[in-house]
Design a protein around this motif. Structure first.
Motif, short mmCIF file in Angstrom:
data_model
loop_
_atom_site.label_atom_id
_atom_site.label_comp_id
_atom_site.label_asym_id
_atom_site.label_seq_id
_atom_site.Cartn_x
_atom_site.Cartn_y
_atom_site.Cartn_z
N PRO A 29 -11.23 52.17 75.12
CA PRO A 29 -10.53 51.83 76.21
C PRO A 29 -10.41 51.79 77.45
O PRO A 29 -9.67 51.37 77.87
N ARG A 36 -11.35 45.30 82.54
CA ARG A 36 -10.03 44.65 83.29
C ARG A 36 -9.49 44.85 85.32
O ARG A 36 -9.52 43.96 85.60
N ARG A 52 -3.18 34.91 80.82
CA ARG A 52 -2.55 35.90 80.69
C ARG A 52 -2.42 37.23 82.09
O ARG A 52 -0.93 37.76 82.07
N HIS A 63 0.20 49.19 82.92
CA HIS A 63 -0.63 49.66 81.17
C HIS A 63 -1.59 50.65 80.96
O HIS A 63 -2.10 51.56 81.00
N VAL A 67 -2.32 54.40 80.13
CA VAL A 67 -3.27 54.93 79.08
C VAL A 67 -4.20 55.51 79.57
O VAL A 67 -4.78 56.38 79.32
N VAL A 102 2.76 53.62 79.02
CA VAL A 102 1.84 53.21 78.31
C VAL A 102 2.64 52.24 76.76
O VAL A 102 2.40 51.22 76.48
N GLY A 106 3.34 47.80 76.45
CA GLY A 106 2.51 47.56 75.85
C GLY A 106 3.43 46.60 74.86
O GLY A 106 3.47 45.12 74.54
N MET A 109 4.02 43.29 77.20
CA MET A 109 3.18 42.75 76.75
C MET A 109 3.09 41.59 75.04
O MET A 109 2.80 40.48 75.53
N THR A 110 3.25 42.64 74.75
CA THR A 110 3.47 41.74 72.73
C THR A 110 4.06 41.15 73.10
O THR A 110 4.33 39.41 72.52
N ARG A 127 1.87 46.15 66.54
CA ARG A 127 2.12 46.53 67.89
C ARG A 127 3.64 47.34 68.35
O ARG A 127 4.34 47.88 69.10
N ALA A 164 -0.72 55.99 69.84
CA ALA A 164 -1.32 55.86 70.96
C ALA A 164 -3.27 55.54 70.74
O ALA A 164 -3.99 54.38 71.13
#
Ligand code: HEM
Length: 225
Positions: A29, A36, A52, A63, A67, A102, A106, A109-110, A127, A164
């Motif tokens: 990840p 990204r 998005r 994020h 993370v 984190v 998270g 964004m959810t 999430r 996490a």
């Protein structure tokens, strides 16, 4: 080599196995995150897959920074010899805000990103649970440390880290499945995502119980009030 050196060296090498495994688990990840970030830094063409992130980059950028810091630095908190040094407390001062970063980004964004095609409401619902549980665990872990409750402090911090690191277990479960079977249905994908969190939480609870049982049957640590 003295007898005491011979006796301590294998143990000190072995204590690095856990962080090494955790770093490996975090690597996929973290790598996806750096891909990204590179994309976002290069003024990308907006597509359905990245819209998005391109239109609201701040949450995903924060994020990914959090993370990467949390998963990588957090792995070293599992080294017993580092825990006895000042390192553990200094790293903790970075890890607690990074971990909250984190969880909170998270959750943001959810709530506010459009649901991507591969996600469904089960993943989204999970999430909300995971992000909230992680933030609460970190707050309780910090509170326990401030109260010098060194039984509950590691337990809450392990829970937060396990939640996490669901991202790493998801990569281990879903990565090979995608390579073997091709694009996964949203149901299979959601099952893999949720299963990873369940596996990590179950493993953390097993470790916490094992530590507690070890201590109550002659271990050294107690609630240091
Ligand atoms: C250390 C743990 C975590 C790592 C390594 C991680 C990694 C990542 C990465 C790399 C991305 C960008 C994905 C992409 O570019 O396509 C991302 C997105 C995201 N993460 Fe995390 N994450 C972690 C924890 C969490 C937690 C606890 C939550 C739960 C609230 C969460 C929720 C999200 C959401 C909602 C997105 C956007 C997904 C999308 O719209 O495709 N993450 N994460």
């Amino acid at each position: 080599m003295t007898t005491s050196q011979a006796m301590t060296r294998p143990t000190s090498r072995r204590e690095w196995l856990v962080p090494a495994g955790l770093l490996l688990l975090a690597a996929v990840p973290a790598l996806a995150g750096s891909v990204r970030l590179t994309e976002l830094a290069s003024d990308p063409v907006v597509t359905e897959a990245n819209a998005r992130f391109v239109t609201q980059p701040l949450p995903v950028v924060v994020h990914i920074i959090c993370v990467t810091t949390y998963s990588m630095l957090g792995a070293f908190q599992f080294v017993p010899s580092l825990r006895r040094r000042r390192w553990h407390r200094l790293a903790g001062r970075v890890l607690a805000p990074a971990g909250l970063g984190v969880a909170l980004t998270g959750l943001w964004m959810t709530a506010f990103y459009d649901l991507p095609a591969h996600d469904n409401m089960i993943v989204n619902g999970a999430r909300y649970v995971v992000g909230t549980a992680m933030a609460v665990s970190i707050v309780l872990g910090v509170r326990a440390a401030l109260r010098r409750d060194f039984v509950n402090h590691p337990a809450w911090m392990m829970r937060a880290y396990a939640l996490a690191m669901g991202a790493g277990t998801q990569a281990v479960l879903l990565g090979p499945a995608t390579v073997i079977a091709g694009p996964l249905s949203t149901t299979v994908y959601a099952t893999g995502m949720v299963a990873a969190w369940v596996i990590n939480v179950a493993f953390a609870e097993w470790l916490i119980r094992r530590r507690r049982t070890g201590r109550s049957t002659g271990g050294t640590a107690r609630r240091r009030a």
